[in-house]
Design a protein around this motif. Structure first.
Motif, PDB file in Angstrom:
ATOM      1  N   ASP A 193       0.829  -1.206   0.000  1.00  0.00           N
ATOM      2  CA  ASP A 193       0.000   0.000   0.000  1.00  0.00           C
ATOM      3  C   ASP A 193       0.868   1.264   0.000  1.00  0.00           C
ATOM      4  O   ASP A 193       0.585   2.221  -0.724  1.00  0.00           O
ATOM      5  N   GLU A 194       1.915   1.253   0.803  1.00  0.00           N
ATOM      6  CA  GLU A 194       2.789   2.422   0.888  1.00  0.00           C
ATOM      7  C   GLU A 194       3.518   2.670  -0.435  1.00  0.00           C
ATOM      8  O   GLU A 194       3.615   3.804  -0.907  1.00  0.00           O
ATOM      9  N   GLY A 195       4.012   1.603  -1.050  1.00  0.00           N
ATOM     10  CA  GLY A 195       4.734   1.751  -2.307  1.00  0.00           C
ATOM     11  C   GLY A 195       3.833   2.222  -3.432  1.00  0.00           C
ATOM     12  O   GLY A 195       4.199   3.123  -4.202  1.00  0.00           O
ATOM     13  N   LEU A 196       2.644   1.638  -3.552  1.00  0.00           N
ATOM     14  CA  LEU A 196       1.720   2.042  -4.604  1.00  0.00           C
ATOM     15  C   LEU A 196       1.224   3.468  -4.391  1.00  0.00           C
ATOM     16  O   LEU A 196       0.998   4.214  -5.355  1.00  0.00           O
ATOM     17  N   ALA A 197       1.060   3.863  -3.129  1.00  0.00           N
ATOM     18  CA  ALA A 197       0.667   5.239  -2.845  1.00  0.00           C
ATOM     19  C   ALA A 197       1.752   6.213  -3.265  1.00  0.00           C
ATOM     20  O   ALA A 197       1.463   7.299  -3.797  1.00  0.00           O
ATOM     21  N   ALA A 198       3.018   5.839  -3.058  1.00  0.00           N
ATOM     22  CA  ALA A 198       4.127   6.706  -3.468  1.00  0.00           C
ATOM     23  C   ALA A 198       4.183   6.844  -4.986  1.00  0.00           C
ATOM     24  O   ALA A 198       4.451   7.922  -5.522  1.00  0.00           O
ATOM     25  N   ILE A 199       3.897   5.741  -5.693  1.00  0.00           N
ATOM     26  CA  ILE A 199       3.875   5.792  -7.159  1.00  0.00           C
ATOM     27  C   ILE A 199       2.740   6.688  -7.643  1.00  0.00           C
ATOM     28  O   ILE A 199       2.918   7.527  -8.533  1.00  0.00           O
ATOM     29  N   ALA A 200       1.560   6.538  -7.030  1.00  0.00           N
ATOM     30  CA  ALA A 200       0.405   7.355  -7.416  1.00  0.00           C
ATOM     31  C   ALA A 200       0.652   8.829  -7.118  1.00  0.00           C
ATOM     32  O   ALA A 200       0.235   9.704  -7.892  1.00  0.00           O
ATOM     33  N   ALA A 201       1.352   9.120  -6.022  1.00  0.00           N
ATOM     34  CA  ALA A 201       1.582  10.512  -5.621  1.00  0.00           C
ATOM     35  C   ALA A 201       2.457  11.256  -6.615  1.00  0.00           C
ATOM     36  O   ALA A 201       2.348  12.481  -6.751  1.00  0.00           O
ATOM     37  N   ARG A 202       3.307  10.530  -7.319  1.00  0.00           N
ATOM     38  CA  ARG A 202       4.148  11.207  -8.323  1.00  0.00           C
ATOM     39  C   ARG A 202       3.622  11.017  -9.742  1.00  0.00           C
ATOM     40  O   ARG A 202       4.360  11.164 -10.711  1.00  0.00           O
ATOM     41  N   GLY A 203       2.322  10.710  -9.845  1.00  0.00           N
ATOM     42  CA  GLY A 203       1.684  10.673 -11.153  1.00  0.00           C
ATOM     43  C   GLY A 203       1.544   9.311 -11.769  1.00  0.00           C
ATOM     44  O   GLY A 203       1.159   9.193 -12.938  1.00  0.00           O
ATOM     45  N   GLY A 204       1.851   8.258 -11.030  1.00  0.00           N
ATOM     46  CA  GLY A 204       1.725   6.912 -11.567  1.00  0.00           C
ATOM     47  C   GLY A 204       2.893   6.531 -12.448  1.00  0.00           C
ATOM     48  O   GLY A 204       3.831   7.304 -12.656  1.00  0.00           O
ATOM     49  N   SER A 205       2.828   5.333 -12.975  1.00  0.00           N
ATOM     50  CA  SER A 205       3.871   4.817 -13.854  1.00  0.00           C
ATOM     51  C   SER A 205       3.256   4.535 -15.216  1.00  0.00           C
ATOM     52  O   SER A 205       2.370   3.688 -15.347  1.00  0.00           O
ATOM     53  N   ALA A 206       3.701   5.269 -16.219  1.00  0.00           N
ATOM     54  CA  ALA A 206       3.113   5.164 -17.552  1.00  0.00           C
ATOM     55  C   ALA A 206       3.205   3.733 -18.073  1.00  0.00           C
ATOM     56  O   ALA A 206       4.260   3.099 -18.001  1.00  0.00           O
ATOM     57  N   GLY A 207       2.098   3.240 -18.605  1.00  0.00           N
ATOM     58  CA  GLY A 207       2.083   1.918 -19.201  1.00  0.00           C
ATOM     59  C   GLY A 207       1.889   0.784 -18.227  1.00  0.00           C
ATOM     60  O   GLY A 207       1.786  -0.376 -18.630  1.00  0.00           O
ATOM     61  N   THR A 208       1.822   1.077 -16.931  1.00  0.00           N
ATOM     62  CA  THR A 208       1.689   0.026 -15.927  1.00  0.00           C
ATOM     63  C   THR A 208       0.233  -0.138 -15.524  1.00  0.00           C
ATOM     64  O   THR A 208      -0.433   0.842 -15.180  1.00  0.00           O
ATOM     65  N   ASP A 209      -0.260  -1.359 -15.580  1.00  0.00           N
ATOM     66  CA  ASP A 209      -1.602  -1.678 -15.099  1.00  0.00           C
ATOM     67  C   ASP A 209      -1.509  -1.835 -13.585  1.00  0.00           C
ATOM     68  O   ASP A 209      -0.953  -2.819 -13.087  1.00  0.00           O
ATOM     69  N   THR A 210      -2.043  -0.849 -12.855  1.00  0.00           N
ATOM     70  CA  THR A 210      -1.894  -0.852 -11.404  1.00  0.00           C
ATOM     71  C   THR A 210      -2.499  -2.094 -10.767  1.00  0.00           C
ATOM     72  O   THR A 210      -1.938  -2.663  -9.824  1.00  0.00           O
ATOM     73  N   GLY A 211      -3.652  -2.540 -11.275  1.00  0.00           N
ATOM     74  CA  GLY A 211      -4.293  -3.723 -10.727  1.00  0.00           C
ATOM     75  C   GLY A 211      -3.445  -4.970 -10.911  1.00  0.00           C
ATOM     76  O   GLY A 211      -3.289  -5.773  -9.981  1.00  0.00           O
ATOM     77  N   GLN A 212      -2.887  -5.142 -12.105  1.00  0.00           N
ATOM     78  CA  GLN A 212      -2.027  -6.303 -12.371  1.00  0.00           C
ATOM     79  C   GLN A 212      -0.745  -6.215 -11.548  1.00  0.00           C
ATOM     80  O   GLN A 212      -0.245  -7.237 -11.052  1.00  0.00           O
ATOM     81  N   PHE A 213      -0.216  -5.013 -11.391  1.00  0.00           N
ATOM     82  CA  PHE A 213       1.001  -4.825 -10.613  1.00  0.00           C
ATOM     83  C   PHE A 213       0.744  -5.197  -9.152  1.00  0.00           C
ATOM     84  O   PHE A 213       1.544  -5.899  -8.527  1.00  0.00           O
ATOM     85  N   ARG A 214      -0.369  -4.730  -8.596  1.00  0.00           N
ATOM     86  CA  ARG A 214      -0.710  -5.071  -7.218  1.00  0.00           C
ATOM     87  C   ARG A 214      -0.871  -6.587  -7.056  1.00  0.00           C
ATOM     88  O   ARG A 214      -0.397  -7.162  -6.073  1.00  0.00           O
ATOM     89  N   GLN A 215      -1.526  -7.217  -8.023  1.00  0.00           N
ATOM     90  CA  GLN A 215      -1.714  -8.671  -7.951  1.00  0.00           C
ATOM     91  C   GLN A 215      -0.373  -9.386  -7.917  1.00  0.00           C
ATOM     92  O   GLN A 215      -0.195 -10.357  -7.155  1.00  0.00           O
ATOM     93  N   PHE A 216       0.577  -8.944  -8.727  1.00  0.00           N
ATOM     94  CA  PHE A 216       1.903  -9.554  -8.740  1.00  0.00           C
ATOM     95  C   PHE A 216       2.598  -9.358  -7.402  1.00  0.00           C
ATOM     96  O   PHE A 216       3.237 -10.279  -6.873  1.00  0.00           O
ATOM     97  N   LEU A 217       2.483  -8.160  -6.829  1.00  0.00           N
ATOM     98  CA  LEU A 217       3.121  -7.884  -5.546  1.00  0.00           C
ATOM     99  C   LEU A 217       2.484  -8.692  -4.419  1.00  0.00           C
ATOM    100  O   LEU A 217       3.183  -9.203  -3.536  1.00  0.00           O
ATOM    101  N   GLU A 218       1.166  -8.828  -4.433  1.00  0.00           N
ATOM    102  CA  GLU A 218       0.478  -9.567  -3.376  1.00  0.00           C
ATOM    103  C   GLU A 218       0.775 -11.061  -3.430  1.00  0.00           C
ATOM    104  O   GLU A 218       0.630 -11.753  -2.424  1.00  0.00           O
ATOM    105  N   ALA A 219       1.188 -11.551  -4.595  1.00  0.00           N
ATOM    106  CA  ALA A 219       1.547 -12.970  -4.725  1.00  0.00           C
ATOM    107  C   ALA A 219       3.037 -13.194  -4.472  1.00  0.00           C
ATOM    108  O   ALA A 219       3.585 -14.239  -4.852  1.00  0.00           O
ATOM    109  N   ASP A 220       3.689 -12.254  -3.825  1.00  0.00           N
ATOM    110  CA  ASP A 220       5.135 -12.334  -3.602  1.00  0.00           C
ATOM    111  C   ASP A 220       5.516 -13.604  -2.853  1.00  0.00           C
ATOM    112  O   ASP A 220       4.923 -13.941  -1.827  1.00  0.00           O
TER     113      ASP A 220
END
Length: 205
Positions: A32-59
């Motif tokens: 949550d903290e990392g994704l919030a930091a990414i969102a605060a600086r405008g997100g990451s172009a080309g990255t599907d946030t939902g898919q990225f979160r799913q990958f991180l949660e399956a760590d």
């Protein structure tokens, strides 16, 4: 003389402390903290946030290798600061140097980087036409925690324009090696340190 070998052993243990991920899987709070930091600086172009979160949660806490396919922008593009025309590849190279330094600082490194030398020679099913890929890269990450930290790193903000200008098309996805026939750093660093220790021991006799 035993102390060169003791020194080599200590150096290797320090290397493994840096190279291997010892902290286990990401926690929900870290994600949550990392994704919030990414969102605060405008997100990451080309990255599907939902898919990225799913990958991180399956760590699973393990290392992985990111496959990158890149089509370099052909011809000249305007420099993001001066506006002068420069080669698209030079823009991508500028970004890549910054990225590699940050990746290595977190225990990652390029595993394989290769340039494309021919068109598709085998393509099945609904594969779209070859867009003209320029580079194939496999980047080793120590852990998904390091990937998240790099994605949230504010230092990439000023250099992201170079990536955008130098990249016409790209996609990436994480992989886990199933078979490796090359010697990785865990082995060649051990062999190098052993060789240096042996040479030091001989020199001190």
């Amino acid at each position: 003389m035993w102390w060169p070998f003791a020194g080599a052993l200590v150096a290797y243990l320090l290397f493994r402390l840096w190279y291997d991920g010892w902290r286990g899987p990401l926690t929900a709070a870290e994600i949550d903290e990392g994704l919030a930091a990414i969102a605060a600086r405008g997100g990451s172009a080309g990255t599907d946030t939902g898919q990225f979160r799913q990958f991180l949660e399956a760590d699973d806490g393990r290392e992985f290798v990111m496959l990158n396919l890149v089509k370099v922008t052909p011809g000249l593009v305007p420099h993001p600061i001066s506006g002068e025309p420069v080669e698209g590849r030079a823009m991508l190279d500028h970004y890549t140097r910054h990225f590699i330094r940050r990746l290595v600082a977190r225990g990652g490194h390029p595993a394989i980087v290769a340039r494309k030398v021919g068109p598709y020679v085998d393509a099945w099913g609904d594969v779209p036409a070859d867009p003209g890929w320029s580079i194939v890269g496999f980047m080793r990450y120590r852990s998904r925690r390091d990937l998240l930290a790099l994605a949230a790193d504010p230092s990439f903000g000023p250099v992201h324009a170079y990536k955008s200008l130098g990249t016409r098309e790209t996609f990436s996805f994480p992989t886990q090696p199933m078979m490796k026939l090359f010697v990785g750093p865990r082995l060649w660093v051990a062999l190098l340190l052993a060789l240096l220790a042996a040479l030091a021991s001989l020199g001190l006799k």
